[in-house]
Design an enzyme around this catalytic site. Structure first.
Site, PDB file in Angstrom:
ATOM      1  N   ARG A 115      17.946  10.082  -0.111  1.00  0.00           N
ATOM      2  CA  ARG A 115      19.346   9.803  -0.050  1.00  0.00           C
ATOM      3  C   ARG A 115      19.643   9.979  -1.523  1.00  0.00           C
ATOM      4  NH1 ARG A 115      19.316   5.060  -2.686  1.00  0.00           N
ATOM      5  NH2 ARG A 115      17.307   3.436  -2.522  1.00  0.00           N
ATOM      6  N   ASN A 146      13.135   8.305  -2.540  1.00  0.00           N
ATOM      7  CA  ASN A 146      14.443   7.850  -1.736  1.00  0.00           C
ATOM      8  C   ASN A 146      14.993   9.059  -1.200  1.00  0.00           C
ATOM      9  OD1 ASN A 146      13.853   5.135  -2.171  1.00  0.00           O
ATOM     10  ND2 ASN A 146      14.787   5.388  -4.337  1.00  0.00           N
TER      11      ASN A 146
HETATM   12  P1  ADP Z   1      18.984   2.857  -5.865  1.00  0.00           P
HETATM   13  O1  ADP Z   1      17.735   3.376  -6.410  1.00  0.00           O
HETATM   14  O2  ADP Z   1      19.937   4.201  -5.360  1.00  0.00           O
HETATM   15  O3  ADP Z   1      19.773   1.939  -6.905  1.00  0.00           O
HETATM   16  P2  ADP Z   1      18.668   0.294  -4.622  1.00  0.00           P
HETATM   17  O4  ADP Z   1      16.923   0.295  -4.106  1.00  0.00           O
HETATM   18  O5  ADP Z   1      19.203  -0.170  -5.452  1.00  0.00           O
HETATM   19  O6  ADP Z   1      18.664   1.841  -4.706  1.00  0.00           O
HETATM   20  O7  ADP Z   1      19.341   0.405  -2.933  1.00  0.00           O
HETATM   21  C1  ADP Z   1      20.408   1.082  -3.089  1.00  0.00           C
HETATM   22  C2  ADP Z   1      21.267   0.374  -1.940  1.00  0.00           C
HETATM   23  O8  ADP Z   1      20.414   0.471  -0.583  1.00  0.00           O
HETATM   24  C3  ADP Z   1      21.193  -1.272  -1.864  1.00  0.00           C
HETATM   25  O9  ADP Z   1      22.379  -1.783  -1.529  1.00  0.00           O
HETATM   26  C4  ADP Z   1      20.022  -1.678  -1.267  1.00  0.00           C
HETATM   27  O10 ADP Z   1      20.184  -3.094  -0.859  1.00  0.00           O
HETATM   28  C5  ADP Z   1      20.034  -0.706  -0.188  1.00  0.00           C
HETATM   29  N1  ADP Z   1      18.545  -0.691   0.214  1.00  0.00           N
HETATM   30  C6  ADP Z   1      17.705  -0.039  -0.341  1.00  0.00           C
HETATM   31  N2  ADP Z   1      16.540   0.108   0.410  1.00  0.00           N
HETATM   32  C7  ADP Z   1      17.063  -0.348   1.750  1.00  0.00           C
HETATM   33  C8  ADP Z   1      16.184  -0.437   2.919  1.00  0.00           C
HETATM   34  N3  ADP Z   1      14.987   0.142   3.042  1.00  0.00           N
HETATM   35  N4  ADP Z   1      16.920  -0.884   4.011  1.00  0.00           N
HETATM   36  C9  ADP Z   1      18.035  -1.035   3.821  1.00  0.00           C
HETATM   37  N5  ADP Z   1      18.748  -1.165   2.791  1.00  0.00           N
HETATM   38  C10 ADP Z   1      18.130  -0.853   1.712  1.00  0.00           C
HETATM   39 MG    MG Z   2      12.636   2.103  -5.632  1.00  0.00          MG
END
Ligand code: ADP
Ligand code: MG
Ligand code: ADP
Length: 452
Positions: free
Chosen positions: A293, A291
């Site tokens: 970010r 990820n």
């Molecule tokens: P983390 O590992 O930071 O918890 P998540 O997978 O739960 O990441 O995602 C964090 C946020 O980003 C959530 O609101 C999710 O819906 C959104 N999100 C994650 N991946 C994407 C994507 N590819 N496109 C749009 N939104 C995303």
């Molecule tokens: Mg993941």
């Protein structure tokens, strides 16, 4: 600090979090808001707010042109994307670069490379990082049958463009391939506009272990330890903890080394997370995705390292060096994060927007609350349901668990439904204390909560 004014292209708790980091560094913050968020806590705490469009995210937080126009309009020299929305959109990052706006995150090339999980798997392999046994792109469910046999059931269909647990389907036997393929492809198309699928062996007894990494433009790379995010529902995290106390020390070090090798290999800049799946039975780990970010659960890493990751993001984006050697990153105690959502666990986790008539969080030592909520706030129905993150830091894992129990027990919210009672159920279960849970625990045990 070369960055003087940041446009925050996000909402909710993370927008508040970024405003606070800007304040601490003496940077001006301008919060981009939709019509539904004009009155939000972030809008009030920031130096300024600027409306970018209507409530619907497609016309506001996901509208690249609206956000760029806002940034240029207020003469922001940087954009912080938070997580979700445009945070991992390579076209958006490129557009920032082309407009000489600093994107607080990695270069567009890194975002593009890691944004496609199939490509990311190949890159990981090229740096010697093990990946889950899997397939290349699967064009039809008929193609899937032979490959699935070779990989061995159960398998997962996964979306190459996936995120947030969407586009994932488990397949236990060949007869389930067709429906799972169709459902995963449809969900991926709807969520990401890309229905490309591939397969991975489903690791049955799995823990989700991820490494927080950080790089700068001078080729310095460090990791800030790992997080265990195995308490999940539908491939989405609910409770996270750091460090990953249930994984053998030697394996943890090997996972950290693998993450650093990958991140060094791609000359990654800024904050990122390399996610792994850990096979408990075999004591083996595999790369899942990266990820590119800030992660939702970054505060537990901040708690045990004392490093402010958002401030570091801003410093590194402005061209400063990391300022930390690996040896300067030390770990203290144990931290747990609970994601508090506006949802109804007894009603299939249905979202529960509306007015918060009572908001009474616990005021306890070692407890941090990241939130945009307050008494009287109306949770809009347009966005995801995260209300707050409860972050508890204890001297060890047992201490952190006890404090979390107490904090959840004292957290009172009225007017909307929340998952606080469900979180209490999870944290109070003896399996949590013993660490005997994996990514399927919720699925297997939720019946006891519903009937209890
Ligand atoms: P983390 O590992 O930071 O918890 P998540 O997978 O739960 O990441 O995602 C964090 C946020 O980003 C959530 O609101 C999710 O819906 C959104 N999100 C994650 N991946 C994407 C994507 N590819 N496109 C749009 N939104 C995303
Ligand atoms: Mg993941
Ligand atoms: P997303 O981009 O949606 O976050 P991930 O690849 O990170 O997708 O997977 C999300 C979750 O799904 C993981 O945290 C894990 O619980 C589960 N998962 C993904 N791949 C596998 C696998 N091969 N075996 C077992 N569980 C998996």
């Amino acid at each position: 600090m070369s960055i003087q004014r940041v446009l925050i292209a996000n909402r909710g708790e993370i927008a508040v979090r970024v405003v606070r980091a800007c304040k601490a560094l003496g940077i001006e913050s301008v919060v981009a808001v939709s019509k539904a968020d004009q009155d939000s806590l972030a809008a009030r705490l920031g130096d300024r707010a600027v409306t970018i469009g209507p409530a619907r995210a497609a016309q506001s937080y996901l509208d690249q042109n609206a956000i760029l126009a806002a940034a240029l309009g207020v003469k922001a020299d940087a954009i912080h994307p938070g997580y979700g929305f445009l945070a991992e959109n390579p076209r958006f990052v490129k557009a920032c670069e082309e407009n000489q706006i600093t994107f607080v995150g990695p270069r567009s090339a890194s975002v593009a490379a890691m944004g496609n999980k199939l490509e990311a798997r190949e890159i990981a392999k090229s740096y010697g990082v093990p990946v889950v046994p899997g397939s290349p792109r699967i064009a039809s469910y008929e193609d899937a049958a032979d490959i699935a046999d070779q990989i061995g059931f159960p398998i997962l269909f996964k979306a190459a463009a996936g995120g947030g647990g969407r586009g994932i389907r488990i397949v236990n036997k060949p007869s389930e391939l067709k429906v799972a393929f169709q459902n995963a492809a449809a969900e991926a198309e709807a969520a990401f506009g890309d229905n490309t699928l591939y397969m991975e062996r489903y690791i049955v007894s799995a823990r989700h272990i991820e490494i927080q990494v950080f790089g700068d433009r001078y080729n310095n790379v460090i990791h800030l330890g790992e997080r265990d995010c195995s308490m999940q529902r539908r491939y989405q995290k609910i409770i996270e903890e750091a460090p990953a106390a249930m994984v053998p020390q030697q394996t943890r070090q090997a996972i950290r080394d693998a993450a650093v090798a990958l991140v060094k290999g791609i000359s990654y800049e800024n904050a990122g997370t390399v996610e792994f799946i850990y096979d408990e039975k075999r004591d083996e780990f595999y790369f899942l995705e990266m990820n590119t970010r800030l992660q939702v659960e970054h505060p537990i890493t901040e708690a045990i390292t004392g490093v402010d990751l958002v401030q570091l993001q801003l410093k590194v984006a402005s061209g400063e060096a990391l300022g930390y050697d690996q040896s300067e990153i030390t770990f203290s105690g144990h931290a747990i994060e609970c994601r508090i959502n506006a949802e109804s666990p007894r009603n299939s986790f249905h979202p529960s927007p509306g007015k918060i008539t009572l908001w009474s969080p616990p005021d306890l030592e070692g407890v941090r609350l990241d939130t945009h909520c307050y008494q009287g706030y109306v949770v809009p129905p347009f966005y995801d349901s995260l209300l707050a993150k409860l972050i508890v830091h204890g001297k060890d894992r047992g201490d952190a668990i006890e404090r979390t129990k107490e904090a959840l027990g004292r957290f009172k919210v009225e007017g909307i439904e929340t998952n606080i009672e469900f979180l209490s159920f999870l944290i109070n279960d003896p399996d949590f204390a013993s660490g005997e849970y994996n990514t399927r625990w919720v699925e297997a045990n939720i019946g006891r909560f519903i009937s209890g």
